[in-house]
Design a protein around this motif. Structure first.
Motif, PDB file in Angstrom:
ATOM      1  N   ILE A 203       9.624  -1.560  -0.741  1.00 59.36           N
ATOM      2  CA  ILE A 203       8.797  -0.372  -0.974  1.00 59.36           C
ATOM      3  C   ILE A 203       7.471  -0.594  -0.259  1.00 59.36           C
ATOM      4  N   ALA A 204       7.110   0.329   0.586  1.00 64.74           N
ATOM      5  CA  ALA A 204       5.923   0.166   1.420  1.00 64.74           C
ATOM      6  C   ALA A 204       4.664   0.409   0.592  1.00 64.74           C
ATOM      7  N   THR A 205       4.169  -0.637  -0.048  1.00 69.48           N
ATOM      8  CA  THR A 205       2.943  -0.551  -0.825  1.00 69.48           C
ATOM      9  C   THR A 205       1.941  -1.545  -0.272  1.00 69.48           C
ATOM     10  N   ALA A 206       0.706  -1.350  -0.626  1.00 66.17           N
ATOM     11  CA  ALA A 206      -0.338  -2.270  -0.177  1.00 66.17           C
ATOM     12  C   ALA A 206      -0.091  -3.668  -0.736  1.00 66.17           C
ATOM     13  N   ARG A 207       0.384  -3.740  -1.984  1.00 63.13           N
ATOM     14  CA  ARG A 207       0.666  -5.058  -2.562  1.00 63.13           C
ATOM     15  C   ARG A 207       1.779  -5.778  -1.810  1.00 63.13           C
ATOM     16  N   GLU A 208       2.817  -5.022  -1.408  1.00 67.26           N
ATOM     17  CA  GLU A 208       3.915  -5.656  -0.649  1.00 67.26           C
ATOM     18  C   GLU A 208       3.431  -6.098   0.727  1.00 67.26           C
ATOM     19  N   ALA A 209       2.601  -5.277   1.373  1.00 67.67           N
ATOM     20  CA  ALA A 209       2.057  -5.668   2.670  1.00 67.67           C
ATOM     21  C   ALA A 209       1.222  -6.938   2.554  1.00 67.67           C
ATOM     22  N   GLU A 210       0.443  -7.050   1.485  1.00 73.02           N
ATOM     23  CA  GLU A 210      -0.361  -8.249   1.271  1.00 73.02           C
ATOM     24  C   GLU A 210       0.531  -9.458   1.003  1.00 73.02           C
ATOM     25  N   ARG A 211       1.606  -9.259   0.236  1.00 77.43           N
ATOM     26  CA  ARG A 211       2.530 -10.367  -0.043  1.00 77.43           C
ATOM     27  C   ARG A 211       3.196 -10.853   1.245  1.00 77.43           C
TER      28      ARG A 211
END
Length: 220
Positions: A203-211
């Motif tokens: 899921i393209a979320t800011a948290r996933e991008a940071e992870r």
């Protein structure tokens, strides 16, 4: 053509070191030698009884040393099995030049030698122990079948069945049994590469991008 088959005893956490005797293999400080005999299992023993006759042996050098120091000299109830092993051809995969003095022993220097042996005539080849043999056999596509006997314990540190150099690949279960004592006996055959297929999409979320960023940096 011969088949190459393995039978191995492992703990639930995948350790296969020294199932048979206290001093069988103490390398790495292993302190649980003889662990298999602390979990007697008549059903597992019955399965094992069918695997001894009619095979030649394919062994790593350390397992060969263990066998050669024990089976030619054993007495009592195990004497017949010792005679079976002595009479069988023993093919030892080793880079060294140490003498192989046990009767009917033969040296193999490489997986190419194993492949040539497999192409020839003779009994199927049974692997016992020999943890360092499996990665090379799997990489070369030479292993035909593997029976894993998983005992109900964990051992922590120790030599693992699938160590460094084991390739990625699929296995197909062709037989299985769970004994009343809790031993899982599962037989597998290689089944090619790991199948390609859909996985859970991110899921393209800011948290996933940071992870993802932290994983790439090694800080996750």
């Amino acid at each position: 053509m011969r088949k190459i088959v393995g039978t191995v005893f492992v703990s639930l956490d995948g350790v296969m070191q020294a199932p048979g005797g206290v001093n069988e293999d103490i390398t790495g400080g292993f302190a649980h030698g003889g662990w298999q005999f602390k979990f007697p299992d008549p059903a597992a023993d019955a399965t094992l009884g069918a695997t001894f006759d009619g095979y030649d042996l394919l062994l790593g050098r350390r397992t060969y040393d263990i066998f050669a120091a024990y089976w030619p000299y054993v007495e009592g109830e195990e004497a017949k099995l010792g005679e079976t092993f002595t009479n069988a051809g023993k093919y030892v995969l080793t880079r060294g030049d140490q003498p192989l003095e046990w009767e009917n022993s033969h040296r193999l220097k490489s997986m190419d030698d194993v492949a040539a042996l497999k192409e020839g005539d003779g009994p199927d080849l049974m692997i016992w122990g020999s943890s360092e043999v499996y990665p090379g056999l799997l990489s070369a596509g030479l292993l035909d079948r593997l029976t894993v006997m998983i005992y109900p314990l964990t051992l922590g540190d120790g030599k693992k069945l699938f160590g460094d150099g084991t390739p990625a690949g699929a296995l197909r279960m062709v037989d299985h049994q769970v004994t009343p004592s809790g031993t899982i006996i599962a037989t597998y055959e290689p089944a090619g590469p790991i199948p390609e297929g859909a996985s859970v999409p991110p899921i393209a979320t800011a948290r996933e991008a940071e992870r993802q960023r932290r994983m790439q940096e090694g800080t996750w």
